[in-house]
Design a protein around this motif. Structure first.
Motif, PDB file in Angstrom:
ATOM      1  N   PHE A 107      74.655  34.519   1.479  1.00 12.99           N
ATOM      2  CA  PHE A 107      73.092  35.710   1.170  1.00 12.99           C
ATOM      3  C   PHE A 107      72.878  35.992  -0.244  1.00 12.99           C
ATOM      4  CE2 PHE A 107      75.256  36.684   5.419  1.00 12.99           C
ATOM      5  CZ  PHE A 107      74.417  35.890   6.204  1.00 12.99           C
ATOM      6  N   LYS A 108      73.242  35.256  -1.172  1.00 16.62           N
ATOM      7  CA  LYS A 108      73.037  35.445  -2.269  1.00 16.62           C
ATOM      8  C   LYS A 108      71.276  35.446  -2.746  1.00 16.62           C
ATOM      9  CE  LYS A 108      74.321  34.390  -7.070  1.00 16.62           C
ATOM     10  NZ  LYS A 108      75.624  34.117  -7.483  1.00 16.62           N
ATOM     11  N   ASN A 109      70.947  36.559  -3.267  1.00 18.86           N
ATOM     12  CA  ASN A 109      69.414  36.961  -3.699  1.00 18.86           C
ATOM     13  C   ASN A 109      68.626  37.263  -2.386  1.00 18.86           C
ATOM     14  OD1 ASN A 109      69.858  36.628  -6.327  1.00 18.86           O
ATOM     15  ND2 ASN A 109      69.563  34.264  -6.051  1.00 18.86           N
ATOM     16  N   ARG A 110      69.292  37.669  -1.212  1.00 17.62           N
ATOM     17  CA  ARG A 110      68.448  37.845  -0.164  1.00 17.62           C
ATOM     18  C   ARG A 110      68.832  39.587   0.018  1.00 17.62           C
ATOM     19  NH1 ARG A 110      70.114  33.334   4.401  1.00 17.62           N
ATOM     20  NH2 ARG A 110      68.863  35.087   5.576  1.00 17.62           N
ATOM     21  N   TYR A 111      69.627  40.140  -0.390  1.00 16.08           N
ATOM     22  CA  TYR A 111      70.011  41.554  -0.009  1.00 16.08           C
ATOM     23  C   TYR A 111      69.675  42.398  -1.302  1.00 16.08           C
ATOM     24  CZ  TYR A 111      74.103  40.524  -2.830  1.00 16.08           C
ATOM     25  OH  TYR A 111      74.953  40.121  -4.034  1.00 16.08           O
ATOM     26  N   THR A 112      69.328  43.668  -1.031  1.00 14.97           N
ATOM     27  CA  THR A 112      69.154  44.920  -1.909  1.00 14.97           C
ATOM     28  C   THR A 112      69.778  46.123  -1.214  1.00 14.97           C
ATOM     29  OG1 THR A 112      67.155  45.504  -0.661  1.00 14.97           O
ATOM     30  CG2 THR A 112      66.888  43.728  -2.431  1.00 14.97           C
ATOM     31  N   PHE A 113      69.967  47.013  -2.188  1.00 10.15           N
ATOM     32  CA  PHE A 113      70.462  48.247  -1.974  1.00 10.15           C
ATOM     33  C   PHE A 113      69.249  49.311  -2.312  1.00 10.15           C
ATOM     34  CE2 PHE A 113      73.893  45.485  -3.038  1.00 10.15           C
ATOM     35  CZ  PHE A 113      74.911  45.782  -2.467  1.00 10.15           C
ATOM     36  N   VAL A 114      68.904  50.257  -1.473  1.00  5.36           N
ATOM     37  CA  VAL A 114      67.980  51.183  -1.525  1.00  5.36           C
ATOM     38  C   VAL A 114      68.720  52.577  -1.298  1.00  5.36           C
ATOM     39  CG1 VAL A 114      65.753  51.956  -0.546  1.00  5.36           C
ATOM     40  CG2 VAL A 114      66.292  49.739  -0.635  1.00  5.36           C
ATOM     41  N   ALA A 115      68.222  53.443  -2.279  1.00  6.91           N
ATOM     42  CA  ALA A 115      68.757  54.735  -2.381  1.00  6.91           C
ATOM     43  C   ALA A 115      68.389  55.582  -0.867  1.00  6.91           C
ATOM     44  CB  ALA A 115      68.202  55.608  -3.449  1.00  6.91           C
ATOM     45  N   GLU A 116      69.366  56.331  -0.464  1.00  9.22           N
ATOM     46  CA  GLU A 116      69.423  56.779   0.992  1.00  9.22           C
ATOM     47  C   GLU A 116      69.966  58.418   0.852  1.00  9.22           C
ATOM     48  OE1 GLU A 116      68.051  57.286   4.339  1.00  9.22           O
ATOM     49  OE2 GLU A 116      67.984  55.284   3.958  1.00  9.22           O
ATOM     50  N   THR A 117      69.476  59.192   1.740  1.00 14.18           N
ATOM     51  CA  THR A 117      70.166  60.453   1.877  1.00 14.18           C
ATOM     52  C   THR A 117      70.325  60.713   3.093  1.00 14.18           C
ATOM     53  OG1 THR A 117      68.280  61.362   0.131  1.00 14.18           O
ATOM     54  CG2 THR A 117      69.522  63.029   1.634  1.00 14.18           C
ATOM     55  N   LEU A 118      71.753  60.959   3.264  1.00 17.35           N
ATOM     56  CA  LEU A 118      72.261  61.197   4.545  1.00 17.35           C
ATOM     57  C   LEU A 118      73.115  62.395   4.527  1.00 17.35           C
ATOM     58  CD1 LEU A 118      73.915  57.584   5.072  1.00 17.35           C
ATOM     59  CD2 LEU A 118      71.814  58.573   6.241  1.00 17.35           C
ATOM     60  N   PRO A 119      73.311  63.188   5.662  1.00 17.26           N
ATOM     61  CA  PRO A 119      73.858  64.448   5.719  1.00 17.26           C
ATOM     62  C   PRO A 119      75.261  64.405   5.123  1.00 17.26           C
ATOM     63  CG  PRO A 119      72.821  64.060   7.829  1.00 17.26           C
ATOM     64  CD  PRO A 119      72.794  62.691   7.104  1.00 17.26           C
ATOM     65  N   GLU A 120      76.268  63.676   5.769  1.00 15.89           N
ATOM     66  CA  GLU A 120      77.776  63.773   5.172  1.00 15.89           C
ATOM     67  C   GLU A 120      77.789  62.785   3.730  1.00 15.89           C
ATOM     68  OE1 GLU A 120      76.838  62.705   8.207  1.00 15.89           O
ATOM     69  OE2 GLU A 120      77.509  64.136   9.322  1.00 15.89           O
ATOM     70  N   MET A 121      76.875  62.366   3.033  1.00 17.64           N
ATOM     71  CA  MET A 121      76.906  61.473   2.019  1.00 17.64           C
ATOM     72  C   MET A 121      76.501  62.387   0.867  1.00 17.64           C
ATOM     73  SD  MET A 121      78.353  58.982   3.299  1.00 17.64           S
ATOM     74  CE  MET A 121      78.434  57.913   1.866  1.00 17.64           C
ATOM     75  N   HIS A 122      76.804  61.833  -0.442  1.00 23.09           N
ATOM     76  CA  HIS A 122      76.379  62.333  -1.532  1.00 23.09           C
ATOM     77  C   HIS A 122      74.942  62.173  -1.789  1.00 23.09           C
ATOM     78  CE1 HIS A 122      76.306  63.350  -5.863  1.00 23.09           C
ATOM     79  NE2 HIS A 122      77.468  63.993  -5.728  1.00 23.09           N
ATOM     80  N   PRO A 123      74.085  62.978  -2.024  1.00 19.65           N
ATOM     81  CA  PRO A 123      72.699  62.366  -2.112  1.00 19.65           C
ATOM     82  C   PRO A 123      72.474  61.464  -3.277  1.00 19.65           C
ATOM     83  CG  PRO A 123      72.794  64.531  -2.746  1.00 19.65           C
ATOM     84  CD  PRO A 123      74.143  64.236  -2.301  1.00 19.65           C
ATOM     85  N   GLY A 124      73.059  61.557  -4.487  1.00 20.18           N
ATOM     86  CA  GLY A 124      72.963  60.815  -5.691  1.00 20.18           C
ATOM     87  C   GLY A 124      73.358  59.318  -5.640  1.00 20.18           C
ATOM     88  N   MET A 125      74.763  59.206  -4.592  1.00 16.93           N
ATOM     89  CA  MET A 125      75.524  58.047  -4.693  1.00 16.93           C
ATOM     90  C   MET A 125      75.425  57.626  -3.372  1.00 16.93           C
ATOM     91  SD  MET A 125      78.880  59.253  -6.896  1.00 16.93           S
ATOM     92  CE  MET A 125      78.806  60.127  -8.235  1.00 16.93           C
ATOM     93  N   THR A 126      74.218  57.292  -2.732  1.00 16.64           N
ATOM     94  CA  THR A 126      74.516  56.621  -1.231  1.00 16.64           C
ATOM     95  C   THR A 126      73.385  55.603  -0.997  1.00 16.64           C
ATOM     96  OG1 THR A 126      75.148  58.594  -0.410  1.00 16.64           O
ATOM     97  CG2 THR A 126      73.946  57.160   1.198  1.00 16.64           C
ATOM     98  N   ALA A 127      73.480  54.612  -0.643  1.00 15.04           N
ATOM     99  CA  ALA A 127      72.448  53.396  -0.427  1.00 15.04           C
ATOM    100  C   ALA A 127      72.567  52.726   0.746  1.00 15.04           C
ATOM    101  CB  ALA A 127      72.427  52.373  -1.546  1.00 15.04           C
ATOM    102  N   LYS A 128      71.430  52.368   1.526  1.00 16.52           N
ATOM    103  CA  LYS A 128      71.491  51.498   2.485  1.00 16.52           C
ATOM    104  C   LYS A 128      71.236  50.204   2.119  1.00 16.52           C
ATOM    105  CE  LYS A 128      66.613  52.132   3.540  1.00 16.52           C
ATOM    106  NZ  LYS A 128      65.459  52.762   4.568  1.00 16.52           N
TER     107      LYS A 128
END
Length: 191
Positions: A107-128
């Protein structure tokens, strides 16, 4: 209570009509709460470096199965005492592991990481994690208000990965005659 944690997907809890016991009455929609429980068990026994993963099925309200892989990392990822080098588990180490797995699967070059905010997760260090613009999982640090330790978790839907088209993986067959290395020494007269 644990089943309601780490709800990064819009999945309702499934309560079984005839559970075997009260603590088994809710079906898991995420594997992360059980990894947190295993981490707590290890922490109580003074295990400082914890690297865990689990592959299991989760379910939604319509009892659709989703095979997921979850990862939990805390502490030192690499310890090299000879070189006096220590690599601590952090967001980027975990992200690198996910990238290596996705690259290896084709899956090389087909995926990305996007910043996310979730209740149990650190707001500056979480991505979907998006694969072909479809969400397949998440990664990040557990929020310090939920667990004080620096715990990093990730979860990927293997079912969604199975359903994606991949180019055939190229490989080279191993030689029938493996390389042989010999060390030769000669004693020769000075003349």
């Amino acid at each position: 209570d644990m089943a309601s944690k780490f709800k990064y997907e819009n999945k309702e809890q499934v309560v079984l009509p005839n559970p075997m016991s009260l603590d088994k009455s809710v079906v898991r929609t995420s594997l992360l709460p059980s990894l947190i429980n295993v981490y707590e068990y290890n922490k109580a026994r003074n295990v400082k470096d914890v690297m865990l993963y689990e592959i299991a099925k989760t379910y939604d309200k319509e009892y659709n199965e989703d095979v997921k892989v979850s990862i939990l990392m805390k502490g030192n990822y690499i310890i090299n005492e000879c070189l006096h080098k220590i690599v601590k588990a952090d967001f980027y180490v975990l992200k690198g592991i996910i990238e290596n797995v996705l690259d290896y699967l084709g899956f090389k070059n087909r995926y990305t990481f996007v910043a996310e905010t979730l209740p149990e997760m650190h707001p500056g260090m979480t991505a979907k994690i998006l694969l072909d613009r479809e969400e397949i999982g998440m990664l990040g640090r557990v929020h310090p208000s939920y667990k004080k330790d620096e715990i990093y978790v990730a979860e990927l839907s293997m079912t969604k990965l199975y359903n994606k088209q991949v180019k055939p993986i190229k490989f080279k067959e191993a030689s029938k005659y493996p390389e042989i290395v010999k060390d030769l020494a000669f004693v020769i007269d000075n003349e």
